[in-house]
Design a protein around this motif. Structure first.
Motif, PDB file in Angstrom:
ATOM      1  N   THR A 651      21.317 -36.300 -71.621  1.00 20.02           N
ATOM      2  CA  THR A 651      20.675 -35.571 -70.523  1.00 20.02           C
ATOM      3  C   THR A 651      19.204 -35.946 -70.391  1.00 20.02           C
ATOM      4  N   ASP A 652      18.846 -37.139 -70.831  1.00 22.71           N
ATOM      5  CA  ASP A 652      17.468 -37.604 -70.714  1.00 22.71           C
ATOM      6  C   ASP A 652      17.114 -37.778 -69.231  1.00 22.71           C
ATOM      7  N   GLN A 653      16.068 -37.093 -68.795  1.00 17.17           N
ATOM      8  CA  GLN A 653      15.576 -37.212 -67.417  1.00 17.17           C
ATOM      9  C   GLN A 653      14.069 -37.376 -67.475  1.00 17.17           C
ATOM     10  N   ARG A 654      13.583 -38.559 -67.155  1.00 16.76           N
ATOM     11  CA  ARG A 654      12.170 -38.865 -67.353  1.00 16.76           C
ATOM     12  C   ARG A 654      11.272 -38.040 -66.440  1.00 16.76           C
ATOM     13  N   HIS A 655      11.631 -37.960 -65.165  1.00 18.50           N
ATOM     14  CA  HIS A 655      10.761 -37.307 -64.186  1.00 18.50           C
ATOM     15  C   HIS A 655      11.534 -36.191 -63.482  1.00 18.50           C
ATOM     16  N   THR A 656      10.930 -35.009 -63.441  1.00 18.43           N
ATOM     17  CA  THR A 656      11.558 -33.855 -62.798  1.00 18.43           C
ATOM     18  C   THR A 656      10.522 -33.121 -61.959  1.00 18.43           C
ATOM     19  N   GLN A 681      19.852 -39.391 -64.597  1.00 13.94           N
ATOM     20  CA  GLN A 681      20.242 -39.211 -65.993  1.00 13.94           C
ATOM     21  C   GLN A 681      21.219 -40.309 -66.409  1.00 13.94           C
ATOM     22  N   PRO A 682      21.347 -40.562 -67.706  1.00 15.71           N
ATOM     23  CA  PRO A 682      22.246 -41.628 -68.170  1.00 15.71           C
ATOM     24  C   PRO A 682      23.707 -41.325 -67.840  1.00 15.71           C
ATOM     25  N   ILE A 683      24.477 -42.403 -67.652  1.00 13.08           N
ATOM     26  CA  ILE A 683      25.935 -42.305 -67.631  1.00 13.08           C
ATOM     27  C   ILE A 683      26.382 -42.392 -69.090  1.00 13.08           C
ATOM     28  N   PRO A 684      26.840 -41.292 -69.698  1.00 10.65           N
ATOM     29  CA  PRO A 684      27.129 -41.299 -71.139  1.00 10.65           C
ATOM     30  C   PRO A 684      28.179 -42.343 -71.492  1.00 10.65           C
ATOM     31  N   GLY A 685      27.826 -43.241 -72.383  1.00  6.65           N
ATOM     32  CA  GLY A 685      28.757 -44.266 -72.821  1.00  6.65           C
ATOM     33  C   GLY A 685      28.144 -45.649 -72.779  1.00  6.65           C
ATOM     34  N   GLU A 699      25.398 -51.522 -75.528  1.00 10.17           N
ATOM     35  CA  GLU A 699      24.347 -50.533 -75.702  1.00 10.17           C
ATOM     36  C   GLU A 699      24.772 -49.230 -75.048  1.00 10.17           C
ATOM     37  N   ARG A 700      24.409 -48.119 -75.681  1.00 10.79           N
ATOM     38  CA  ARG A 700      24.825 -46.811 -75.164  1.00 10.79           C
ATOM     39  C   ARG A 700      23.744 -46.213 -74.271  1.00 10.79           C
ATOM     40  N   ASN A 701      24.192 -45.495 -73.211  1.00 15.41           N
ATOM     41  CA  ASN A 701      23.318 -44.820 -72.241  1.00 15.41           C
ATOM     42  C   ASN A 701      22.317 -45.785 -71.618  1.00 15.41           C
ATOM     43  N   LEU A 702      22.809 -46.984 -71.323  1.00  9.09           N
ATOM     44  CA  LEU A 702      21.962 -48.023 -70.752  1.00  9.09           C
ATOM     45  C   LEU A 702      21.771 -47.843 -69.253  1.00  9.09           C
ATOM     46  N   THR A 703      22.808 -47.372 -68.563  1.00 10.50           N
ATOM     47  CA  THR A 703      22.812 -47.252 -67.107  1.00 10.50           C
ATOM     48  C   THR A 703      22.686 -45.800 -66.692  1.00 10.50           C
ATOM     49  N   ARG A 704      21.978 -45.582 -65.585  1.00  8.29           N
ATOM     50  CA  ARG A 704      21.749 -44.226 -65.094  1.00  8.29           C
ATOM     51  C   ARG A 704      22.329 -44.055 -63.691  1.00  8.29           C
ATOM     52  N   VAL A 705      22.625 -42.796 -63.349  1.00 11.75           N
ATOM     53  CA  VAL A 705      23.012 -42.494 -61.975  1.00 11.75           C
ATOM     54  C   VAL A 705      21.768 -42.574 -61.096  1.00 11.75           C
ATOM     55  N   PRO A 706      21.918 -42.732 -59.785  1.00 14.35           N
ATOM     56  CA  PRO A 706      20.737 -42.759 -58.906  1.00 14.35           C
ATOM     57  C   PRO A 706      19.958 -41.450 -58.967  1.00 14.35           C
ATOM     58  N   VAL A 741      25.043 -38.119 -56.311  1.00 19.03           N
ATOM     59  CA  VAL A 741      26.309 -38.391 -56.982  1.00 19.03           C
ATOM     60  C   VAL A 741      26.250 -37.878 -58.417  1.00 19.03           C
ATOM     61  N   ARG A 742      27.410 -37.745 -59.035  1.00 20.85           N
ATOM     62  CA  ARG A 742      27.511 -37.361 -60.438  1.00 20.85           C
ATOM     63  C   ARG A 742      28.571 -38.214 -61.125  1.00 20.85           C
ATOM     64  N   PHE A 743      28.493 -38.265 -62.452  1.00 22.99           N
ATOM     65  CA  PHE A 743      29.468 -38.995 -63.263  1.00 22.99           C
ATOM     66  C   PHE A 743      30.548 -38.021 -63.720  1.00 22.99           C
ATOM     67  N   GLU A 744      31.795 -38.331 -63.384  1.00 24.94           N
ATOM     68  CA  GLU A 744      32.926 -37.470 -63.758  1.00 24.94           C
ATOM     69  C   GLU A 744      33.830 -38.142 -64.781  1.00 24.94           C
ATOM     70  N   GLY A 745      33.401 -39.294 -65.315  1.00 27.51           N
ATOM     71  CA  GLY A 745      34.267 -40.045 -66.208  1.00 27.51           C
ATOM     72  C   GLY A 745      35.014 -41.110 -65.429  1.00 27.51           C
ATOM     73  N   PHE A 746      35.011 -42.338 -65.923  1.00 28.74           N
ATOM     74  CA  PHE A 746      35.738 -43.418 -65.257  1.00 28.74           C
ATOM     75  C   PHE A 746      37.214 -43.360 -65.621  1.00 28.74           C
ATOM     76  N   ASP A 747      38.032 -43.991 -64.757  1.00 27.10           N
ATOM     77  CA  ASP A 747      39.480 -43.920 -64.938  1.00 27.10           C
ATOM     78  C   ASP A 747      39.979 -44.800 -66.070  1.00 27.10           C
TER      79      ASP A 747
END
Length: 775
Positions: A651-656, A681-685, A699-706, A741-747
């Motif tokens: 749940t790392d969020q740099r700017h709020t 925030q990161p896409i967990p995984g 690498e883990r938590n490398l990519t973030r949602v917009p 958008v949000r991350f709901e888990g990939f298929d």
């Protein structure tokens, strides 16, 4: 015969004289009843008064005051004063209100020939009546002694931020400085890089286990909302870090929700209807004013509307439906002047439906779910003298749940229970010393069944367990304060024991406050905090019975500058050092150029830190503009000692940026709005993004949602009548139609590492309307 003749003569003479007198009065422009009119005119008085905020004593402008029975009314000026002339003497019922404030009835007695003056306290609770005025209280006063990091929502802020669409007090806390979220469908939020599982949700002093309407099991593609009706909440406080010793078993922060008592003046009610549901509150006093009662209920019907729309348009890929209903009851009774007993109950039920063609669902996806939650809380309060307050609570919490897949087979079924007792005492030993101590003992239990299936429908894995354990906590703290130097010091400790982990842990804590002058305040605090593992983490899927408590050490410092009586600037820095955090790795990833999937049970593997700064500009006033603008910068870093992985928190969020504003520009119109922005925030995984697609990474938590951005606007119009009030509200959610958008888990993923599935869009622009009746 003589007597009859004499009586006839007297009557005739009187009638003749009355007629002559009437003709004479008509001729001279006067009337016989002039003297009676003069008497009636003398029985009219002038009423002068002043309306103030019940909590702060601030004079309130643009407030409507109606004198029932005289058809007279007035609106207060900038000093909160009003004048109503030609009011009949005797008892007069005054009805006082303005938009976004409650309806208050006050009875006064006007005396002949006097200009009476009335002081009226208007409460910001839209269903609470009061005759008490607390003058000159700091509008930013906290709920806890010398708390170093506390943000509080008052009732008006809470109601404005609890959307017409949902009416959720926990969701309202998402707008507080330091709170972060990027999910429109969930009440839960993160604080300073820590997820909601590390936030202690206290409801009337009871530490609950995520007491919200939700689908149990941690499914990302569902949603949640509070079981608590926003109209029953008195205060809501968020302790971002270094919280006092009375709170425990959480390592990040505390969210404390206190429900209000029923009013002791007269029966009152509030009914609200919107496009999504219906809610109502009724409260009032017991006989002789020795207690009060309160009943509240909510029922959603948005599921019915969505189904009708989908059936009419033959949709096949629809948003999920969350239908809910809940009920609250609370009563208080004064046994004596020193003894009070109380009882409360909160019950809620959630029905979840994916609302889409079953062929579009995977075998281990929740298609339907049901959750029932119950909280029972009884208390006894004893106040032998003004220096001592002692309260003891006995409570029980229970949650039953069931999740079914597309074939109506059970994925999860279980029951979580908690019952216990807590006792707290506060003693003002001297004017400069306040002692606080208490105990919290509870028994926890989980009875669970979890099943997973092959795509063919055959059972792949089944796990069931039934375990109970006890937790004990004891705390004490002393606060020394000196008004002459404007300084306060708090020192305390908390002793905690878990029967599941067999640990006994001591947590020292300290806080410092200094009012340099009327404008400047400095605060600092530090403390040690522990959180015991959940029973699911020890005995459920990926569970480990060897888990021990996780640990965090908090350091907080803040500077506050007041501008006048109503505005402040607050700057806070923090450092949270985490150790032994619970972590389970069960995610697909790249090992060199090979795709692999490994599973580790939960272990105390993570250590790291969360550091940042929070800046807030806030104005809290009963008049004109009120609200805040806050910016938070946060960085987290975690390391897993078992694998050597280094990554930011999930749940790392740099700017709020959290912004809220409300403006009451007449006695019947109010405009409010909210803007929340968060860097992604990161896409967990283990994922990396290439163009519009996603691939497995090493690498883990490398990519973030917009980035997330949402603007909500609300306009309220009040219609004031002699004995009741009608408020109509229109709301526009996501007014700029931002594509969040949000991350709901990939298929899933293939042998080349390509990931199947995309991020899911959140709420589009969505209008809503509601009606509230208060009486």
């Amino acid at each position: 015969m003589r007597k009859l003749f004499l009586a006839t003569f007297l009557v005739s003479s009187c009638l003749s004289q009355f007629a002559s007198l009437a003709r004479g009065c008509a001729h001279t422009g006067h009337f016989l009843f002039q003297s009676q009119g003069e008497q009636q005119q003398k029985r009219i008085a002038t009423l002068n008064g002043r309306v103030v905020d019940a909590r702060t004593g601030e004079p309130m402008a643009k407030v409507k005051v109606i004198a029932n029975g005289s058809d007279q009314s007035a609106t207060t000026d900038d000093k909160g004063t009003f004048t109503i002339e030609n009011v009949p003497v005797g008892p007069v019922d005054l009805y006082i209100t303005t938009v976004s404030y409650g309806l208050v009835k006050k009875t006064i007695v006007l005396k002949e020939g006097e200009n009476s003056e009335a002081l009226i306290a208007l409460n910001d609770d839209a269903a609470t009546l009061t005759e008490k005025v607390s003058v000159a209280i700091d509008p930013y006063e906290g709920t806890e002694t010398n708390a170093a990091s506390e943000q509080m929502l008052n009732k008006r802020e809470l109601q404005a931020l609890s959307s017409v669409l949902l009416g959720d007090p926990i969701r309202a806390a998402q707008a507080l400085p330091g709170a972060t979220t990027g999910d429109d469908f969930r009440s839960e939020f993160a604080v300073r890089g820590a997820g909601f599982d590390r936030v202690g949700l206290y409801i009337d002093g009871v530490l609950t286990d995520n007491f919200v309407h939700t689908v149990s099991g941690g499914y990302l593609d569902t949603g949640s909302l509070s079981v608590i009706n926003a109209d029953t909440v008195s205060t809501l406080s968020l302790f971002g870090g270094a919280f006092p010793s009375k709170y425990g078993d959480r390592t990040a922060s505390i969210l404390e929700v206190t429900t209000r008592d029923g009013n002791r003046l007269k029966p009152a009610g509030r009914v609200a209807a919107s496009l999504s549901g219906l809610s109502g509150v009724v409260d009032g006093p017991f006989a002789k004013g020795r207690g009060s009662y309160l009943f509240a209920a909510r029922k959603s019907y948005i599921g019915y509307l969505i189904r009708r729309i989908n059936d009419k348009n033959h949709f096949t890929n629809n948003p999920p439906i969350l239908n809910f209903a809940d009920f609250q009851g609370k009563s208080l009774y004064d046994l004596t002047k020193r003894n009070q007993i109380g009882f409360s109950i909160i019950y809620g039920e959630l029905q979840f439906d994916q609302n889409r063609d079953r062929d579009l669902l995977f075998i281990n996806t929740v298609a339907r779910a049901n959750t029932r939650s119950l909280l029972i809380n009884g208390h006894w309060s004893y106040t032998p003298n003004p220096e001592v307050f002692w309260q003891t609570r006995v409570f029980g919490v229970r949650t039953n749940f069931r999740n079914d897949n597309r074939d109506n087979a059970i994925l999860d079924r279980g029951r979580r229970t908690q019952y216990g007792v807590r006792s707290d005492v506060s003693f003002q030993a001297r004017p400069s010393h306040r002692l606080e101590a208490g105990m919290y003992v509870r028994s926890l239990g989980v009875d669970s069944l979890s099943q997973r299936f092959f795509s063919s429908g055959d059972l792949f894995n089944s796990l069931s367990f039934n375990h109970r354990g006890t937790e004990q906590a004891y705390y004490a703290q002393d606060t020394w304060s000196s008004e002459s130097v404007g300084m306060s010091l708090t020192g305390g400790a908390r002793l905690e024991h878990s029967g599941l982990t067999h640990q006994t842990l001591l947590s020292p804590r300290a806080a410092f406050g200094w009012s340099v002058n009327k404008q400047w305040k400095i605060r600092a605090a530090a403390g040690r905090y522990y959180q015991f593992p959940d029973i699911d983490q020890m005995f459920g899927r990926f569970g480990s019975p060897d888990l021990r408590a996780e640990r965090a050490t908090h350091y907080n410092a803040s500077v506050e500058r007041l501008f006048g009586d109503r505005m402040r600037v607050l700057a806070e820095v923090y450092d949270r050092e985490d150790a032994n955090l619970f972590f389970s790795l069960s995610e697909g990833r790249l090992f060199g150029n090979e795709v692999g999937f490994i599973q580790f049970p939960f272990h105390n593997g993570l250590r790291g830190h969360a550091r940042g700064v929070e800046l807030t500009l806030q104005r809290r006033s009963a008049n004109k503009l009120a609200g805040w603008v806050s910016y938070a910068y946060s960085r987290t870093q975690l390391t897993d000692k078992a694998t050597g992985l280094r990554f930011v928190s999930d749940t790392d969020q740099r700017h709020t940026v959290n912004t809220y504003a409300s403006y009451r520009f007449t006695d019947t119109w109010n405009l409010s709005g909210e803007w929340r922005y968060g860097s992604g925030q990161p896409i967990p995984g283990f994922y990396r993004q290439v163009g519009s697609g996603y691939f497995l990474a090493n690498e883990r938590n490398l990519t973030r949602v917009p980035d997330y951005s949402r603007v909500d606007v609300r306009l309220s119009k009040a219609f004031l009548f002699n004995r009741w009030k009608l408020t109509v509200t229109g709301e526009l959610i996501n007014a700029l139609n931002r594509n969040n958008v949000r991350f709901e888990g990939f298929d899933g993923f293939d042998g080349d590492g390509r990931v199947f599935g995309q991020l899911t869009r959140l709420l589009p622009i969505l209008p809503s309307a509601g009606v509230v009746i208060e009486f």
